[in-house]
Design a protein around this motif. Structure first.
Motif, PDB file in Angstrom:
ATOM      1  N   ALA A 114      11.430  -2.069  -1.647  1.00  0.00           N
ATOM      2  CA  ALA A 114      12.053  -1.735  -0.358  1.00  0.00           C
ATOM      3  C   ALA A 114      11.015  -1.216   0.634  1.00  0.00           C
ATOM      4  O   ALA A 114      11.164  -1.374   1.852  1.00  0.00           O
ATOM      5  CB  ALA A 114      13.149  -0.685  -0.558  1.00  0.00           C
ATOM      6  N   PHE A 115       9.984  -0.605   0.113  1.00  0.00           N
ATOM      7  CA  PHE A 115       8.903  -0.075   0.951  1.00  0.00           C
ATOM      8  C   PHE A 115       8.232  -1.208   1.731  1.00  0.00           C
ATOM      9  O   PHE A 115       7.947  -1.081   2.919  1.00  0.00           O
ATOM     10  CB  PHE A 115       7.889   0.588   0.014  1.00  0.00           C
ATOM     11  CG  PHE A 115       7.102   1.719   0.608  1.00  0.00           C
ATOM     12  CD1 PHE A 115       7.683   2.957   0.826  1.00  0.00           C
ATOM     13  CD2 PHE A 115       5.769   1.564   0.935  1.00  0.00           C
ATOM     14  CE1 PHE A 115       6.950   4.003   1.354  1.00  0.00           C
ATOM     15  CE2 PHE A 115       5.033   2.596   1.465  1.00  0.00           C
ATOM     16  CZ  PHE A 115       5.621   3.830   1.680  1.00  0.00           C
TER      17      PHE A 115
ATOM     18  N   SER B 207       0.864  -1.173   0.000  1.00  0.00           N
ATOM     19  CA  SER B 207       0.000   0.000   0.000  1.00  0.00           C
ATOM     20  C   SER B 207       0.901   1.223   0.000  1.00  0.00           C
ATOM     21  O   SER B 207       2.098   1.114   0.235  1.00  0.00           O
ATOM     22  CB  SER B 207      -0.884  -0.011   1.252  1.00  0.00           C
ATOM     23  OG  SER B 207      -1.542   1.220   1.409  1.00  0.00           O
ATOM     24  N   SER B 208       0.340   2.381  -0.249  1.00  0.00           N
ATOM     25  CA  SER B 208       1.151   3.600  -0.194  1.00  0.00           C
ATOM     26  C   SER B 208       1.514   3.968   1.233  1.00  0.00           C
ATOM     27  O   SER B 208       2.425   4.759   1.456  1.00  0.00           O
ATOM     28  CB  SER B 208       0.409   4.770  -0.843  1.00  0.00           C
ATOM     29  OG  SER B 208       0.440   4.633  -2.240  1.00  0.00           O
TER      30      SER B 208
ATOM     31  N   ALA C 164       2.855   2.605   4.792  1.00  0.00           N
ATOM     32  CA  ALA C 164       3.557   1.451   5.359  1.00  0.00           C
ATOM     33  C   ALA C 164       3.218   1.307   6.839  1.00  0.00           C
ATOM     34  O   ALA C 164       4.070   1.510   7.714  1.00  0.00           O
ATOM     35  CB  ALA C 164       5.063   1.613   5.166  1.00  0.00           C
TER      36      ALA C 164
ATOM     37  N   ILE D 225       5.275   0.639  -6.907  1.00  0.00           N
ATOM     38  CA  ILE D 225       5.803   0.896  -5.567  1.00  0.00           C
ATOM     39  C   ILE D 225       7.144   0.179  -5.401  1.00  0.00           C
ATOM     40  O   ILE D 225       7.359  -0.909  -5.944  1.00  0.00           O
ATOM     41  CB  ILE D 225       4.783   0.462  -4.490  1.00  0.00           C
ATOM     42  CG1 ILE D 225       3.598   1.446  -4.512  1.00  0.00           C
ATOM     43  CG2 ILE D 225       5.404   0.403  -3.100  1.00  0.00           C
ATOM     44  CD1 ILE D 225       2.497   1.132  -3.529  1.00  0.00           C
ATOM     45  N   ASN D 226       8.007   0.798  -4.647  1.00  0.00           N
ATOM     46  CA  ASN D 226       9.348   0.293  -4.395  1.00  0.00           C
ATOM     47  C   ASN D 226       9.288  -0.959  -3.509  1.00  0.00           C
ATOM     48  O   ASN D 226       8.736  -0.888  -2.403  1.00  0.00           O
ATOM     49  CB  ASN D 226      10.123   1.406  -3.676  1.00  0.00           C
ATOM     50  CG  ASN D 226      11.604   1.129  -3.567  1.00  0.00           C
ATOM     51  OD1 ASN D 226      12.041  -0.004  -3.694  1.00  0.00           O
ATOM     52  ND2 ASN D 226      12.368   2.179  -3.315  1.00  0.00           N
TER      53      ASN D 226
ATOM     54  N   ILE E 229       9.474  -4.411   2.005  1.00  0.00           N
ATOM     55  CA  ILE E 229      10.484  -5.137   2.786  1.00  0.00           C
ATOM     56  C   ILE E 229      10.596  -4.508   4.171  1.00  0.00           C
ATOM     57  O   ILE E 229      10.658  -5.198   5.192  1.00  0.00           O
ATOM     58  CB  ILE E 229      11.858  -5.124   2.056  1.00  0.00           C
ATOM     59  CG1 ILE E 229      11.787  -5.978   0.782  1.00  0.00           C
ATOM     60  CG2 ILE E 229      12.968  -5.632   2.984  1.00  0.00           C
ATOM     61  CD1 ILE E 229      13.006  -5.845  -0.121  1.00  0.00           C
ATOM     62  N   GLY E 230      10.582  -3.186   4.212  1.00  0.00           N
ATOM     63  CA  GLY E 230      10.630  -2.485   5.504  1.00  0.00           C
ATOM     64  C   GLY E 230       9.455  -2.842   6.390  1.00  0.00           C
ATOM     65  O   GLY E 230       9.591  -2.968   7.615  1.00  0.00           O
ATOM     66  N   MET E 231       8.272  -3.029   5.781  1.00  0.00           N
ATOM     67  CA  MET E 231       7.094  -3.394   6.576  1.00  0.00           C
ATOM     68  C   MET E 231       7.271  -4.771   7.211  1.00  0.00           C
ATOM     69  O   MET E 231       6.804  -5.019   8.327  1.00  0.00           O
ATOM     70  CB  MET E 231       5.844  -3.391   5.688  1.00  0.00           C
ATOM     71  CG  MET E 231       5.430  -2.012   5.215  1.00  0.00           C
ATOM     72  SD  MET E 231       4.096  -2.063   4.000  1.00  0.00           S
ATOM     73  CE  MET E 231       2.705  -2.547   5.028  1.00  0.00           C
TER      74      MET E 231
END
Lengths: 240, 245
Positions: B211-212, B179-180, B182, B208-209, B214-216
């Motif tokens: 990495a966005f 999603s936009s 995180a 969407i990246n 992955i961080g979640m």
């Protein structure tokens, strides 16, 4: 590499059950040895002045957390006098939340607020999104010297950020929603990486997401350092 | 190692480069994505057959590329023909439906007709879901077609926490978090609500990246073993028809 997060908050979150306590925020920041600007959610959801006082009170003595003020223009003129001399009170910036609070940039009370804020060169952080919002902000910002840091840009409205930043030197973009794969590289190509300021939205949002977007990008180490801390320190003119 | 079950091929009308084969490969390399399942953006927002044709060509470019056929239930007969045309292509793992773009709801008879028609195949469904009503519609489909496996794209978007509660009783609905926004607790709450074996990794790349997202996952306090389920083990099992990885 120093990390300075310009978008954190703490307190009670009313929209769903989630831990947004100050302790949780501090734990997250500690695990990354990060410093942060922060404010109480009370100032966003309930009463700005009461929230600002809570921010100052709870962050007093915290060496890695710096207070951010807020104001809700829907309450104007109530409490407007509080915005005089924010820096002397201990705030490093002021943040506005039109999207969460349901007001728009073309809101006459907001112009009155900016008239007060232009008397000292405090950074103004605005959390907004939607086509045309930054365009409206730019017409206000060009009459002021304050740096404007805009949080709320993602893949769909990055074009607007680029168009405005090319024209106005005092507009910066905060990074937590820069979610298109090449957003940073795109800003670097068309504007300047010096105009990106790191923010995460933690503890409501993922700190790791915001950080990973920077660290896993193709930016050089120097450029990453700029985004993560030096660009904002340059705006303030002090090293935190 | 990561399997990304929600990717797109094609351009977007936003301030970003168009991602061709080489640039997509570079991202997969950099982010350790070993398999990525794409649907055509052109097929979603415009002509599904033209977009699917381009996707089929694109999938030939790399062993890591797999695909969903996008269908448009407004064109029911043509949608069914489209699946029959590519059903034998081993690179096609499923069907993507985007009710917001096609403006055909999940409880529309045409949508049901498509699912019924291919309910006996290996195909999985990636369904764009946004909001509680769409999640409720998805549960009706899942109840009606218990052997069909559905992925609830975005976990319902900005009302994901309510949507998780709605779908938790349906073992054939999987969730993926992209999603936009995180939200820090989204992956953890997904696991706690529907069980770790029904949470998949998907990113919406090239929109969407990765990495966005992955961080979640990384911020969710998961053990290394739990991350393995999310990053690839659940997807392998889903793609191989229920067999353990």
């Amino acid at each position: 590499m120093k990390i300075l997060d310009t978008n954190t908050n703490f307190g009670f979150y009313p929209y769903r059950k989630v831990d947004t306590s100050l302790d949780t925020l501090k734990d997250i920041l500690k695990s990354y040895q990060a410093k942060a600007l922060s404010l109480s959610l009370k100032g966003i959801f309930y009463d700005a002045i009461e929230g600002n006082e809570e921010t100052l009170s709870l962050l007093k003595g915290e060496k890695d957390l710096y207070p951010v003020a807020t104001y809700d223009p829907r309450a104007y003129p109530k409490g407007i006098e509080y915005l005089e001399g924010l820096r002397a009170k201990g705030f490093l910036a002021i943040a506005f939340f039109p999207r969460l609070q349901g007001w728009i940039i073309d809101f006459a009370p907001f112009r009155e607020v900016l008239d007060v804020l232009k008397r000292e060169n405090l950074p103004i952080i605005i959390h907004t999104s939607g086509y045309g919002e930054l365009t409206k902000i730019s017409s206000l910002a060009k009459e002021m010297e304050n740096p404007f840091i805009i949080a709320g840009f993602h893949y769909s409205n990055l074009s607007e950020a680029i168009a405005i930043m090319k024209r106005l030197k005092n507009i910066y973009i905060e990074s937590h929603l820069l979610n298109s794969p090449d957003a940073l590289e795109y800003i670097k190509r068309y504007v300047d990486i010096d105009r990106v300021i790191f923010g995460s939205g933690t503890p409501l949002l993922s700190f790791e997401t915001a950080l990973d977007v920077i660290l896993k990008s193709t930016l050089s180490e120097d450029e990453k350092e700029k985004v993560l801390s030096k660009n904002f320190e340059g705006i303030l003119g002090v090293e935190l | 190692m990561i399997i990304d079950i929600h990717c797109h091929y094609g351009s977007w009308p936003f301030a970003m480069d168009n991602f061709g084969v080489d640039k997509i490969k570079e991202y997969l390399d950099r982010l350790n994505i070993v398999k990525a399942i794409f649907s055509s953006s052109k097929a979603i927002v415009y002509d599904f057959r033209e977009g699917n044709r381009e996707l089929i060509e694109f999938l030939k470019a790399d062993d890591r590329f797999y695909g969903y056929l996008v269908l448009n239930p407004n064109y029911l007969k043509e949608s069914i023909e489209e699946v029959n045309r590519y059903l034998d292509n081993e690179k096609i793992v499923g069907i993507k439906l985007h009710p917001a773009y096609s403006r055909v709801s999940l409880d529309d008879e045409r949508t049901k007709n498509i699912i019924e028609h291919f309910s006996g195949t290996r195909l999985i469904y990636l369904i764009h879901t946004w909001g509680v009503p769409m999640a409720v519609q998805l549960t009706k489909l899942a109840g009606q077609f218990p052997k069909v496996r559905f992925i609830m794209g975005h976990t319902g978007g900005d009302t994901w926490y309510d949507c998780l509660d709605i779908v938790k009783w349906y073992p054939n609905i999987y969730v993926e978090p992209c999603s936009s926004y995180a939200d820090r607790d989204k992956v953890r709450m997904s696991i706690d609500t529907v069980g770790i074996e029904r949470v998949l990794f998907g990113t919406d790349f090239t929109l969407i990246n990765p990495a966005f997202v992955i961080g979640m996952v990384e911020c969710s306090g998961l053990t290394e073993e739990e991350k393995v389920f999310i990053y690839y083990k659940n997807s392998i099992k889903l793609l191989e028809g229920g067999k353990d990885a």
